[in-house]
Scaffold this active site. Sequence first.
Site, mmCIF file in Angstrom:
data_model
loop_
_atom_site.group_PDB
_atom_site.id
_atom_site.type_symbol
_atom_site.label_atom_id
_atom_site.label_comp_id
_atom_site.label_asym_id
_atom_site.label_seq_id
_atom_site.Cartn_x
_atom_site.Cartn_y
_atom_site.Cartn_z
ATOM 1 N N CYS A 74 -142.613 5.077 -7.707
ATOM 2 C CA CYS A 74 -141.331 4.339 -7.694
ATOM 3 C C CYS A 74 -141.790 2.948 -8.462
ATOM 4 O O CYS A 74 -142.392 2.266 -7.757
ATOM 5 C CB CYS A 74 -140.855 4.100 -6.210
ATOM 6 S SG CYS A 74 -139.331 3.108 -6.191
ATOM 7 N N HIS A 151 -138.987 13.444 -14.243
ATOM 8 C CA HIS A 151 -137.683 13.364 -14.685
ATOM 9 C C HIS A 151 -137.032 13.985 -15.871
ATOM 10 O O HIS A 151 -138.015 14.561 -16.761
ATOM 11 C CB HIS A 151 -137.552 11.678 -15.232
ATOM 12 C CG HIS A 151 -137.828 10.696 -14.126
ATOM 13 N ND1 HIS A 151 -136.518 10.145 -13.654
ATOM 14 C CD2 HIS A 151 -138.963 10.334 -13.641
ATOM 15 C CE1 HIS A 151 -137.054 9.082 -12.562
ATOM 16 N NE2 HIS A 151 -138.342 9.340 -12.792
ATOM 17 N N GLU A 200 -131.434 10.132 -8.314
ATOM 18 C CA GLU A 200 -132.764 10.256 -7.715
ATOM 19 C C GLU A 200 -132.946 11.403 -6.634
ATOM 20 O O GLU A 200 -132.065 11.624 -5.683
ATOM 21 C CB GLU A 200 -133.316 8.959 -6.960
ATOM 22 C CG GLU A 200 -133.587 7.873 -7.932
ATOM 23 C CD GLU A 200 -134.553 6.825 -7.428
ATOM 24 O OE1 GLU A 200 -135.381 7.269 -6.745
ATOM 25 O OE2 GLU A 200 -134.045 5.604 -7.088
ATOM 26 N N CYS A 209 -133.508 2.415 -11.149
ATOM 27 C CA CYS A 209 -134.861 3.405 -10.898
ATOM 28 C C CYS A 209 -135.807 3.034 -12.079
ATOM 29 O O CYS A 209 -135.790 3.349 -13.273
ATOM 30 C CB CYS A 209 -134.349 4.819 -11.255
ATOM 31 S SG CYS A 209 -135.647 6.105 -11.121
ATOM 32 N N GLY A 212 -137.234 6.149 -13.790
ATOM 33 C CA GLY A 212 -136.145 6.729 -14.863
ATOM 34 C C GLY A 212 -136.184 6.219 -16.027
ATOM 35 O O GLY A 212 -135.809 6.476 -17.088
#
Length: 269
Positions: A74, A151, A200, A209, A212
């Site tokens: 993260c 992703h 997410e 994110c 992301g």
Amino acid sequence: MQVSFTKMHGLGNDFIVLDGRETNLPPLRPSTAQMLADRRTGIGCDQLILLEPSNSADFRMRIFNPDGSEVEACGNASRAVGLLHGRDAKIETAGGIITAHMTDQGIAVDMGTPRFGWDAIPLGYAMDTLSMPVGWGELENPAAVNVGNPHVIFFVEDCDAVPMENLGPEIENDPLFPERINVNVATVIDRTAIRLRVWERGAGLTRACGTGACATAIAAMRRNLVDRSVTVHLPGGPLQIDWGDDQRITMTGPATTSFTGSLDWSAFA
């Protein structure tokens, strides 16, 4: 047992941080993470972060989604715990070791190198991850990148017009993605800027994110849509993403401590 916590956020992507580096905390069960993350009956967060001692870095960071699932990385949380640590740090994650540096522009995190192989995402079967021959409704031919977690990225004319509340969970749970997937819809503004929305896995729509933003920037760079240094504009604010000649990704942005408190662990166990 009373357990201290810190509430933090990066561009509105918010976290409960439990620091077990020097204090022995009770085992964290998925159900406990779910209850703590609940915004009505718990403290409320997008992710629960648990810090632990590490044999290979300054400390270990574990990340739990509101549904109790544990994920590998993260980016926003990496900046938050870097701020909490207060100095440069190596951070062990399930997605690999990353580094956080304090800068005048915020916390800069070395997110490592991206992976593009279909089995590194992972996908259910082999295909080109730069332009995947698949689609869901109006979203077609995405790219896929693993930047510590997986992703899939769709480039569209207007990312705000995409019905992510419907398409996000459908794509996240598609059998093509055996470990589920984070879903990104992006609009390229120019060679230096991208607009982005992210669904997410295990959490839903989020204001920001970090992984992301990294994955989307890298996919856009691989398609020659943007330069190797780009600002990604999320609903919560901007992140700067740079992809160096050494193939390592640097993400720079803010992190904030909201408040501190303590909780009765037995109420959530």
